[in-house]
Design a protein around this motif. Structure first.
Motif, PDB file in Angstrom:
ATOM      1  N   UNK A  35       0.431  -1.210   0.423  1.00 21.88           N
ATOM      2  CA  UNK A  35      -0.461  -0.122   0.078  1.00 21.88           C
ATOM      3  C   UNK A  35       0.722   1.315  -0.345  1.00 21.88           C
ATOM      4  N   UNK A  36       1.276   1.353  -0.723  1.00 24.60           N
ATOM      5  CA  UNK A  36       2.711   2.482  -0.792  1.00 24.60           C
ATOM      6  C   UNK A  36       2.205   3.804  -1.181  1.00 24.60           C
ATOM      7  N   UNK A  37       1.281   4.208  -1.699  1.00 28.17           N
ATOM      8  CA  UNK A  37       0.709   5.508  -1.113  1.00 28.17           C
ATOM      9  C   UNK A  37       0.061   5.686   0.429  1.00 28.17           C
ATOM     10  N   UNK A  38       0.475   4.862   1.032  1.00 30.21           N
ATOM     11  CA  UNK A  38       0.388   5.098   2.180  1.00 30.21           C
ATOM     12  C   UNK A  38       0.917   5.256   3.040  1.00 30.21           C
ATOM     13  N   UNK A  39       2.346   4.650   2.892  1.00 28.56           N
ATOM     14  CA  UNK A  39       3.028   4.769   3.545  1.00 28.56           C
ATOM     15  C   UNK A  39       3.883   5.798   3.228  1.00 28.56           C
ATOM     16  N   UNK A  40       3.898   6.080   1.962  1.00 21.69           N
ATOM     17  CA  UNK A  40       4.705   7.782   1.504  1.00 21.69           C
ATOM     18  C   UNK A  40       3.664   8.656   2.151  1.00 21.69           C
ATOM     19  N   UNK A  41       1.857   8.412   2.749  1.00 24.28           N
ATOM     20  CA  UNK A  41       2.037   9.675   3.826  1.00 24.28           C
ATOM     21  C   UNK A  41       2.339   9.401   4.929  1.00 24.28           C
ATOM     22  N   UNK A  42       2.351   8.117   5.660  1.00 20.98           N
ATOM     23  CA  UNK A  42       2.728   8.082   6.693  1.00 20.98           C
ATOM     24  C   UNK A  42       5.002   8.829   6.873  1.00 20.98           C
ATOM     25  N   UNK A  43       5.319   8.736   6.010  1.00 19.89           N
ATOM     26  CA  UNK A  43       6.993   9.441   6.247  1.00 19.89           C
ATOM     27  C   UNK A  43       6.830  10.517   6.060  1.00 19.89           C
ATOM     28  N   UNK A  44       6.116  10.888   4.774  1.00 20.27           N
ATOM     29  CA  UNK A  44       5.411  12.951   4.860  1.00 20.27           C
ATOM     30  C   UNK A  44       5.431  13.590   6.134  1.00 20.27           C
ATOM     31  N   UNK A  45       4.638  12.557   6.648  1.00 16.99           N
ATOM     32  CA  UNK A  45       4.081  13.789   7.971  1.00 16.99           C
ATOM     33  C   UNK A  45       4.590  13.161   9.010  1.00 16.99           C
ATOM     34  N   UNK A  46       5.386  12.204   9.148  1.00 13.23           N
ATOM     35  CA  UNK A  46       6.879  12.247   9.842  1.00 13.23           C
ATOM     36  C   UNK A  46       6.569  11.240  10.793  1.00 13.23           C
ATOM     37  N   UNK A  47       5.390  10.314  10.406  1.00 10.84           N
ATOM     38  CA  UNK A  47       4.344   8.875  11.993  1.00 10.84           C
ATOM     39  C   UNK A  47       5.247   8.000  12.010  1.00 10.84           C
ATOM     40  N   UNK A  48       6.108   8.038  13.018  1.00 12.34           N
ATOM     41  CA  UNK A  48       6.519   6.567  13.444  1.00 12.34           C
ATOM     42  C   UNK A  48       5.317   4.636  13.254  1.00 12.34           C
ATOM     43  N   UNK A  49       5.517   4.356  12.418  1.00 15.33           N
ATOM     44  CA  UNK A  49       4.276   3.539  13.062  1.00 15.33           C
ATOM     45  C   UNK A  49       3.786   3.133  14.311  1.00 15.33           C
ATOM     46  N   UNK A  50       5.484   2.640  14.995  1.00 13.03           N
ATOM     47  CA  UNK A  50       4.529   2.110  16.448  1.00 13.03           C
ATOM     48  C   UNK A  50       3.873   2.861  17.371  1.00 13.03           C
ATOM     49  N   UNK A  51       3.719   4.347  16.516  1.00 12.55           N
ATOM     50  CA  UNK A  51       2.697   4.963  17.506  1.00 12.55           C
ATOM     51  C   UNK A  51       1.683   5.141  16.905  1.00 12.55           C
ATOM     52  N   UNK A  52       0.939   4.276  15.747  1.00 10.81           N
ATOM     53  CA  UNK A  52      -0.393   3.646  15.237  1.00 10.81           C
ATOM     54  C   UNK A  52      -0.688   2.216  15.513  1.00 10.81           C
ATOM     55  N   UNK A  53       0.669   1.446  15.182  1.00 15.48           N
ATOM     56  CA  UNK A  53       0.258  -0.066  15.119  1.00 15.48           C
ATOM     57  C   UNK A  53       0.589  -0.631  16.552  1.00 15.48           C
ATOM     58  N   UNK A  54       1.554  -0.321  17.213  1.00 15.27           N
ATOM     59  CA  UNK A  54       1.719  -0.692  18.480  1.00 15.27           C
ATOM     60  C   UNK A  54       1.465  -1.828  19.722  1.00 15.27           C
ATOM     61  N   UNK A  55       0.110  -0.952  19.952  1.00 20.67           N
ATOM     62  CA  UNK A  55      -0.680  -1.528  20.551  1.00 20.67           C
ATOM     63  C   UNK A  55      -1.574  -2.721  20.156  1.00 20.67           C
ATOM     64  N   UNK A  56      -1.938  -2.830  18.370  1.00 20.28           N
ATOM     65  CA  UNK A  56      -1.808  -3.675  18.088  1.00 20.28           C
ATOM     66  C   UNK A  56      -1.196  -5.802  18.134  1.00 20.28           C
ATOM     67  N   UNK A  57      -0.303  -4.904  17.649  1.00 17.66           N
ATOM     68  CA  UNK A  57       1.327  -6.301  18.213  1.00 17.66           C
ATOM     69  C   UNK A  57       1.193  -6.616  20.098  1.00 17.66           C
ATOM     70  N   UNK A  91      -3.571  -6.297   9.653  1.00 19.62           N
ATOM     71  CA  UNK A  91      -2.950  -5.179  10.141  1.00 19.62           C
ATOM     72  C   UNK A  91      -2.533  -4.375   8.475  1.00 19.62           C
ATOM     73  N   UNK A  92      -2.168  -5.716   7.636  1.00 23.06           N
ATOM     74  CA  UNK A  92      -2.665  -5.246   6.258  1.00 23.06           C
ATOM     75  C   UNK A  92      -3.127  -4.442   5.343  1.00 23.06           C
ATOM     76  N   UNK A  93      -4.533  -5.725   6.265  1.00 20.56           N
ATOM     77  CA  UNK A  93      -6.124  -5.955   5.782  1.00 20.56           C
ATOM     78  C   UNK A  93      -6.929  -4.859   6.213  1.00 20.56           C
ATOM     79  N   UNK A  94      -6.629  -4.268   7.405  1.00 20.66           N
ATOM     80  CA  UNK A  94      -6.934  -3.042   7.896  1.00 20.66           C
ATOM     81  C   UNK A  94      -6.698  -1.661   6.811  1.00 20.66           C
ATOM     82  N   UNK A  95      -5.244  -1.490   6.679  1.00 20.38           N
ATOM     83  CA  UNK A  95      -4.688  -0.724   5.944  1.00 20.38           C
ATOM     84  C   UNK A  95      -5.343  -0.465   4.369  1.00 20.38           C
ATOM     85  N   UNK A  96      -5.412  -1.211   3.644  1.00 21.37           N
ATOM     86  CA  UNK A  96      -5.420  -1.694   2.494  1.00 21.37           C
ATOM     87  C   UNK A  96      -7.349  -1.158   2.350  1.00 21.37           C
ATOM     88  N   UNK A  97      -7.996  -2.132   3.188  1.00 22.59           N
ATOM     89  CA  UNK A  97      -9.585  -1.957   3.067  1.00 22.59           C
ATOM     90  C   UNK A  97      -9.788  -0.504   3.142  1.00 22.59           C
TER      91      UNK A  97
END
Length: 329
Positions: A205-227, A259-265
């Motif tokens: 889902x490259x567009x989402x990865x790009x958005x996260x990078x552009x705004x400097x959002x670390x993955x750990x901020x949004x998904x650490x509780x999922x794991x 996680x990928x399904x939630x993001x892709x959907x």
């Protein structure tokens, strides 16, 4: 309307009973059909072998009455329990580490405040069972001891197995074998897997990865509780249990599929975000609503939506991400 669900969780004020009823009446038909098939399978003399048929059955959901048994068998917990008779009780009778006991006691009231079975007033009160399982585990696996998140996992196991010793061995299967190093003091495995998810999103889902990078959002901020909580308190109970059915059988790559399904959907929805707080809010939103409540169709989606996802890919990504984290120190 039932304010408390079958597992003892109080439903929120804004719970959508209508759409839940609509879903559940359809799902009940599925559950009944599955229960008959499972009863036949479990009547067989050779127990549960790892076959394609069993894998297919598990992906379609284990009926609640068989869930504890199947989890025990496919995770290897049953074999371990049988090979170590009396071990669990010896752990509880042995010397205790005061610091560990204190840490666990502190978390008791914070575990499922919205579940009636964990209240001090409940009879039996599951807090006592939970305390025992966590204390025993902390002494069994000294490298891990106790860390937050484990209380929720153990609590769910107790709700499903209704058995203290089985919950202990299932916790051992998860922490010791299925999840790579999520709960060690350094949480290396957890940090690695969050980076792995980031890499998978770049691929799928490259567009989402790009958005996260552009705004400097670390993955750990949004998904650490999922794991850390394996989707407890993130997704509806029924859906979490269906995810765990597969997790015990197929291992940790299931977490990436979910996680990928939630993001892709919800790609289009996430991409509407224009700033940092916005992105964080979107990630909270995508774990609510009918898409995740309809656990049966959701589980079909996790095996199709992300496309192919081999263990080899994940192992390779874990190596590179792990090395990267080590070099960052």
């Amino acid at each position: 309307f039932n304010r408390v669900d079958p597992y003892g969780f109080e439903r929120p004020e804004d719970f959508d009973y209508a759409s839940y009823e609509a879903f559940f009446s359809r799902y009940l038909v599925v559950l009944t059909r599955r229960a008959i098939k499972w009863s036949k399978l479990l009547k067989g003399h050779n127990g549960i072998q790892k076959t394609l048929k069993v894998k297919r059955y598990i992906r379609k959901g284990i009926p609640n009455e068989h869930r504890a048994l199947v989890w025990m068998i496919v995770s290897g917990a049953q074999a371990n329990m049988e090979q170590n008779p009396g071990y669990y009780h010896r752990l509880l009778e042995g010397e205790k580490n005061d610091k560990l006991v204190e840490a666990i006691k502190t978390d008791m009231n914070r575990t499922f405040p919205d579940n009636v079975k964990f209240r001090k007033t409940a009879d039996p009160c599951l807090q006592h069972t939970l305390y025992n399982v966590l204390v025993a585990y902390g002494h069994h696996n000294k490298a891990v001891g106790y860390c937050q998140g484990m209380n929720f996992i153990a609590g769910y196991l107790i709700l499903i197995t209704k058995n203290e010793e089985e919950s202990f061995w299932l916790l051992d299967a998860l922490i010791g074998r299925i999840l790579p190093d999520y709960y060690s003091p350094a949480m290396t495995g957890l940090k690695t897997d969050q980076e792995v998810l980031g890499e998978l999103v770049k691929m799928k889902v490259p567009a989402v990865a790009e958005l996260m990078e552009r705004h400097g959002v670390m993955w750990t901020l949004v998904v650490s509780r999922w794991f850390i909580c394996l989707f407890i308190d993130i997704l509806p109970v029924e859906t979490v249990l269906r995810i765990w059915d597969c997790l015990f059988y197929e291992g940790s790559k299931i977490i990436f599929r979910v996680a990928l399904t939630l993001i892709k959907q919800h790609q289009a929805f996430i991409l509407e975000a224009t700033n940092f707080p916005d992105i964080c809010d979107k990630f909270k939103e995508i774990t609510k609503g009918t898409f995740v409540t309809e656990c049966h169709s959701f589980m079909q989606k996790i095996f199709t939506e992300p496309g192919s996802l081999s263990m080899a890919t994940i192992t390779k990504l874990r190596e590179t991400c792990g090395e990267k984290l080590l070099s960052q120190g």
